[in-house]
Design a protein around this motif. Sequence first.
Motif, PDB file in Angstrom:
ATOM      1  N   ALA A 140       0.854  -1.192   0.000  1.00 37.23           N
ATOM      2  CA  ALA A 140       0.000   0.000   0.000  1.00 37.23           C
ATOM      3  C   ALA A 140       0.889   1.240   0.000  1.00 37.23           C
ATOM      4  N   VAL A 141       0.665   2.111  -0.985  1.00 39.71           N
ATOM      5  CA  VAL A 141       1.484   3.317  -1.133  1.00 39.71           C
ATOM      6  C   VAL A 141       0.569   4.538  -1.193  1.00 39.71           C
ATOM      7  N   ASN A 142       0.805   5.485  -0.300  1.00 37.31           N
ATOM      8  CA  ASN A 142       0.058   6.751  -0.307  1.00 37.31           C
ATOM      9  C   ASN A 142       1.000   7.868  -0.719  1.00 37.31           C
ATOM     10  N   PHE A 143       0.508   8.772  -1.573  1.00 41.59           N
ATOM     11  CA  PHE A 143       1.350   9.852  -2.082  1.00 41.59           C
ATOM     12  C   PHE A 143       0.552  11.143  -2.212  1.00 41.59           C
ATOM     13  N   GLU A 144       1.271  12.247  -2.313  1.00 44.63           N
ATOM     14  CA  GLU A 144       0.641  13.542  -2.521  1.00 44.63           C
ATOM     15  C   GLU A 144       0.372  13.750  -4.003  1.00 44.63           C
ATOM     16  N   LYS A 145      -0.639  14.537  -4.303  1.00 48.45           N
ATOM     17  CA  LYS A 145      -0.921  14.907  -5.684  1.00 48.45           C
ATOM     18  C   LYS A 145       0.177  15.836  -6.192  1.00 48.45           C
ATOM     19  N   SER A 146       0.467  15.727  -7.482  1.00 51.52           N
ATOM     20  CA  SER A 146       1.422  16.624  -8.123  1.00 51.52           C
ATOM     21  C   SER A 146       0.638  17.815  -8.683  1.00 51.52           C
ATOM     22  N   LEU A 147       0.839  18.990  -8.072  1.00 52.17           N
ATOM     23  CA  LEU A 147       0.053  20.163  -8.429  1.00 52.17           C
ATOM     24  C   LEU A 147       0.952  21.288  -8.930  1.00 52.17           C
ATOM     25  N   LYS A 148       0.523  21.938  -9.984  1.00 54.43           N
ATOM     26  CA  LYS A 148       1.269  23.064 -10.539  1.00 54.43           C
ATOM     27  C   LYS A 148       1.383  24.166  -9.483  1.00 54.43           C
TER      28      LYS A 148
END
Length: 197
Positions: A140-148
Amino acid sequence: MISPYVGIHSDKWAEKTDELIGRYPLGMNELVEVVLASWEGVFASKIGRGGFQIGEHIFPKPQIIAFFLHELIPLELASRHPGVWRGEEVASDKDVVYVPDAAFSMEIKTSSHPSQIFGNRSYAQQGSTGKKSKSGYYLAVNFEKSLKGAKAARLRKIRFGWLDHADWQGQTAATGQQARLLNEVERGKLRLLFENR
């Protein structure tokens, strides 16, 4: 497949999870290294003639980041251990296949949620005729969104353990397309290997 948690009360699940991880044919430190290398690989890759980079020029939706991780993690493992680990090839395969013994193969679940992971609705349907078992080892891998305009996206958490088909709870709405895990399942059956606060 008989659950290794049969007859074990939920307050003892963590001990059983540690036992299952202790028998796993890959060290957890190396598994973390593989996930981190795959994460870095997503953002180091260049796309198109202009050499456009994810996180700098391109900001994909979480589903695209998840796709890259699903592809890169098995490739990274296979490059470290040729002939021992490989990616999914047929519908009955897990996402990452342990060639010597498929019982140690694993599913990968990724999410941009800070802490939870999700499955599609079929995970919660009893008697589902899916092509691969929903019980077994899970990464299980949780990550942040890539946002401009935001700071570089970070990998939040890496967890590993065993989940059973019955652990997935479907949305109550008839049209709900998501399955989730109860908190006690995530706490007892998924061991935290890495956390970036």
